[in-house]
Design a protein around this motif. Structure first.
Motif, mmCIF file in Angstrom:
data_model
loop_
_atom_site.group_PDB
_atom_site.id
_atom_site.type_symbol
_atom_site.label_atom_id
_atom_site.label_comp_id
_atom_site.label_asym_id
_atom_site.label_seq_id
_atom_site.Cartn_x
_atom_site.Cartn_y
_atom_site.Cartn_z
ATOM 1 N N SER A 91 -8.669 2.957 2.145
ATOM 2 C CA SER A 91 -7.498 3.801 2.429
ATOM 3 C C SER A 91 -7.367 4.065 3.921
ATOM 4 C CB SER A 91 -7.598 5.122 1.676
ATOM 5 O OG SER A 91 -7.695 4.915 0.287
ATOM 6 N N TRP A 121 -1.993 4.909 -5.936
ATOM 7 C CA TRP A 121 -3.198 4.633 -5.154
ATOM 8 C C TRP A 121 -4.292 5.638 -5.523
ATOM 9 C CZ3 TRP A 121 -4.165 0.385 -2.493
ATOM 10 C CH2 TRP A 121 -5.247 0.361 -1.597
ATOM 11 N N TYR A 152 0.836 -1.214 0.000
ATOM 12 C CA TYR A 152 0.000 0.000 0.000
ATOM 13 C C TYR A 152 0.865 1.256 0.000
ATOM 14 C CZ TYR A 152 -2.736 3.693 2.320
ATOM 15 O OH TYR A 152 -3.317 4.881 2.676
ATOM 16 N N LYS A 212 1.326 4.412 -2.551
ATOM 17 C CA LYS A 212 1.072 5.785 -2.079
ATOM 18 C C LYS A 212 2.257 6.709 -2.333
ATOM 19 C CE LYS A 212 -1.759 7.321 0.456
ATOM 20 N NZ LYS A 212 -2.918 8.235 0.202
#
Length: 868
Positions: A724, A795, A75, A79
């Motif tokens: 998120s 993302w 993740y 990002k």
């Protein structure tokens, strides 16, 4: 299920993507000045507590924390972070040595095989480790620097003025200036008394069968945790690390860390800082005295006996001849108990009267001197003044042995027989009528005036016993010459254990290395230190070696350390370097305490840029077997990840590990739960894929580049927002639940918008990376926007305008009673809401032949008709 066709072809594509990720080095994190490094990106260092590679391999309980950190790592890359996510092996230690003794195979061979199995298991689950940074604590290129750090400890002292470690050369130079006539031998003894690594005679837990010293935590009911062999207490020459010098900093610098409060409490309790007084009790008939530490000096008038630890050096002096045999027998019994057993509050109190007496300094009364196992030589002064009226352990002891109980504190209200709280002093001479706080201050002043005591701070924390009588561990970079220890030069590192065919315990206090006769003695006649370091040593600094594992000239590259540990920001020097550290609560005290201690020494000596190693700590909960018991071979409830991967795929295993419940909670394994998550992934697959008449998978004809409806936009952006936020807070189970809502919404669509499928695959990629990559690759053959790899996509961001409710449900009441609910456009006007209410069939039925006298409207909430 293995006999049936899989609901989607994960056996075909999961190994493929694992191979491609490795070939393309998708998860390699370049260091500063290396090709591909982007200094504009922020850093994120996410770390697992690296495993000990046992022969049993991994079970599904081990994987919970690894899966969590992998999702976060993937993740954070998406990002826009530079992510450091490494893995390695804590491979030295007693279990490997014991296994080698049983099987006859050298521990290095078994360790290498175990590591290969662990790595294979982790790879099959698709973890995005940067395998180029792999470390192994048994690699000479690694433990060379473990030995180097030990030399830094040996050649440093703690400066109480600066409250920091300083090079020992500074202490020696200052000593020579202040005491120029001091002999070399005298100075050497003083210097050794200040080193952070020093030698002493210490009472230890000795296991003759294992042939080694054990930590208190490795002893259960007087037996070794490994093997269940008898353990005795005996004094031995040991290497110690002066961690007690850092007690206050280990406490104070804990506060800014983002750790669970329960773990901080465990650390504080282990350090055990106590403020009070040290009082002196003269021994009747001897020109000696007993020093006791107490946190309740206000109760001195209530002291009716003194208790020494059985190992206290004054025991032999105070014991009268008539009691000597009984005292000796008691001390021998106690020697088989660990400190944890001796201080167990639930156990029956034992002790023996020495026949000697001490003089209470406040009233000059003669009180008996006992020895008892609940008093430890390692805490305070190894002696206590017993106040049974106001201490529960002393009360139980006095009740059992018929000793006087005197009450010197008046409780604020009625209390039990033993009142331990604050109150007002009584039966205490000049302290009478003072509050507990006032009495403490007054009695300490009096003790200091009379020369009978002083203010004092003490700690439960003891210096770290750092020696082990094992073969399979790091040798000390120390030699002995004429009874004195010396540090080997750094150019001699690494000190490699000699090859031994027989590494069993010697049967004496000599370690197995004593068998390597030719290795022990150096050409100049000096002899090597024969003990080895504990397993804790390699795990105290591995997070630093991950930063630059191949650096040959330094334990860590300076530029890489500054970037990955502090982000090159001076303001980050007081925070932890690792941004997220995940592991089990079994390491809640010692590993974390020892790693913090080493890191602080290295910080003081200006080798690292942060004062703490780990900023955020998360302890994953335990995954129980399907019988709700801890997984173990003996219970037969261990679940192998290999079996789950074969039956349901790696993505199903990953997703189920996280869908079980909150990361920190304890929860039972359920194979039906795995099947449920597997079916969810099959539904994701069928959002984009259909089977043709031959049973081959092809892109679905139901996909299209169509605009999303307002409702679909809301679901998509709500999912982006929810996933998120949940990944940031490590709420993986609710993130997965939201993606299930997404799939439900789009499964029934006549034409499934490709934009929505693209967004879903990005959101799903950290959790189910194989499925996401396969669908992403297949969609790229027909639709734009699927170039590259799913794991490399930025993302998505949600748009608040799509989260706004377009319609609301209005309650319709008649005379205050619910009659109907209708859906209307949000913020509809008064007239529109009135008409919607009057048009309701239920309202028309209820108001037939009645007149509506009044209509009350609450916008976006309700309409109430007043009728008669």
């Amino acid at each position: 299920m293995s006999e049936r066709r899989k609901q989607f072809p994960f056996p075909e594509f999961e190994p493929k993507w694992q191979r491609l990720w490795q070939e393309r080095q998708c998860f390699h994190a370049p260091n500063p000045h290396e090709e591909g490094f982007n200094p504009a990106k922020p850093k994120f260092y996410v770390l697992d507590m690296f495993p000990y590679p046992s022969g049993e391999g991994l079970h599904v309980g081990h994987l919970e924390g690894y899966t969590a950190t992998d999702i976060v790592a993937r993740y954070k890359r998406m990002k826009g972070f530079n992510v450091l996510h490494p893995m390695g092996w804590d491979a030295f230690g007693l279990p490997a040595e014991q296994f080698a003794i049983k099987t006859g195979r050298h521990p290095s061979i078994a360790t290498a095989q175990n590591i290969q199995r662990f790595k294979s298991q982790l790879t099959k689950i698709g973890f995005s480790y940067d395998w180029a940074r792999e470390v192994n604590t048994t690699d000479p290129g690694y433990y060379q620097w473990t030995q180097w750090i030990f030399l830094k400890l040996y050649n440093s002292w703690f400066d109480p003025k600066q409250k920091a470690a300083r090079p020992i050369e500074e202490f020696i130079a200052a000593r020579k200036l202040e005491f120029p006539d001091e002999s070399e031998a005298e100075r050497a003894e003083i210097v050794d008394g200040h080193r952070l690594a020093y030698v002493t005679e210490a009472p230890v837990n000795w296991c003759p069968e294992l042939g080694t010293v054990l930590a208190n935590e490795e002893v259960v009911d007087g037996r070794s945790e490994v093997g269940g062999f008898p353990v005795v207490r005996r004094p031995m020459r040991q290497w110690m690390l002066r961690i007690t010098s850092y007690a206050d900093r280990l406490l104070d610098e804990l506060d800014p860390l983002d750790w669970p409060e329960s773990i901080k409490i465990l650390q504080r309790n282990w350090i055990g800082r106590s403020e009070g007084a040290q009082a002196t009790f003269r021994i009747d008939g001897l020109d000696e005295a007993i020093a006791v530490f107490t946190t309740r000096p206000d109760t001195l008038f209530g002291a009716t006996y003194v208790v020494l630890a059985p190992e206290h050096p004054l025991v032999d002096r105070v014991t009268i001849p008539a009691q000597r045999a009984a005292v000796t027998e008691y001390r021998e019994k106690v020697s088989a108990k660990s400190d944890l057993e001796r201080t167990d509050l639930a156990k029956e109190k034992t002790g023996i009267f020495t026949g000697g007496y001490a003089i209470n300094p406040v009233n000059q009364e003669k009180i008996p001197i006992w020895i008892a196992d609940y008093v430890l030589i390692s805490y305070g002064t190894g002696a206590i003044m017993a106040v049974p009226g106001h201490d529960e352990r002393d009360f139980e002891f006095a009740e059992k042995f018929g000793l006087e109980i005197r009450y010197v504190v008046e409780p604020p209200a009625s209390a039990e027989a033993c009142f331990t709280g604050d109150g007002v002093a009584k039966n205490s001479g000049f302290l009478d009528t003072l509050s507990t706080a006032e009495a403490k201050c007054r009695i300490i002043d009096w003790l200091e005036e009379q020369g009978s005591g002083k203010r004092s701070i003490t700690y439960k924390l003891r210096d770290w016993l750092f020696s082990r009588q094992r073969y399979w561990g790091e040798p000390f970079p120390i030699i002995w010459r004429n009874g004195r220890h010396e540090a080997l030069p750094e150019t001699d590192l690494p000190i490699v254990p000699p090859p031994l065919d027989d590494y069993r315990p010697t049967g004496t206090v000599e370690p197995p290395l004593a068998k390597a006769k030719s290795w022990i003695t150096l050409p100049d006649g000096a002899t090597r230190e024969l003990n080895t370091m504990p397993q804790w040593a390699g795990s105290c600094w591995y997070f630093l070696r991950f930063v630059s594992p191949h650096e040959a000239n330094r334990f860590v590259d300076e530029a890489a350390e500054r970037y990955w540990m502090s982000g090159n920001e001076l303001g980050n020097r007081l925070r932890g370097g690792v941004d997220l550290y995940v592991g089990g609560t079994e390491h809640a005290v010692l590993h974390l305490l020892y790693a913090r201690f080493w890191h602080k020494v290295l910080f003081d000596l200006k080798y690292v840029s942060t004062v703490e190693p780990f900023q955020r700590l998360v302890n994953q909960g335990m995954i129980l077997g399907q019988d709700n018991q801890k997984m173990s071979k003996s219970r037969g409830n261990v679940v192998s990840p290999d079996d789950i991967v074969e039956e349901y795929g790696a993505d199903a295993l990953r997703l189920y590990e996280m869908f079980l419940g909150p990361l920190e909670s304890t929860k039972p394994w359920s194979i039906s739960g795995v099947e449920g998550v597997y079916r969810f992934l099959a539904r994701v697959w069928r959002l984009a894929m259909d089977e043709d008449q031959e049973g081959q998978w092809q892109l679905s004809s139901g996909l299209g580049t169509v605009e999303l409806s307002p409702k679909q936009q809301k679901v998509m952006h709500s999912t982006i927002k929810k996933v998120s936020e949940d990944l940031e807070s490590l709420s993986f189970n609710t993130a997965i639940a939201q993606m299930m809502i997404f799939v439900n919404e789009f499964t029934g669509a006549k034409i499934r918008p490709v934009e929505a499928i693209r967004t879903l695959l990005i959101l799903l990629s950290p959790s189910a990376p194989h499925l996401a990559e396969e669908l992403w690759s297949r969609l790229n053959s027909r639709f734009a926007g699927f170039e590259g790899m799913a794991c490399e996509q930025p993302w998505p961001e949600w748009r608040d305008e799509f989260l706004t409710e377009e319609e609301v449900e209005i309650i319709i009441q008649i005379n205050g009673k619910l009659r109907d609910k209708v859906t209307v456009r949000k913020d509809s006007g008064k007239a529109e809401l009135e008409q919607a209410a009057l048009d309701s069939p239920k309202v028309r039925e209820s108001t037939r032949n009645k007149s509506v006298r009044k209509i009350v409207v609450v916008p976006n909430k309700l309409v109430n008709l007043v009728v008669e």
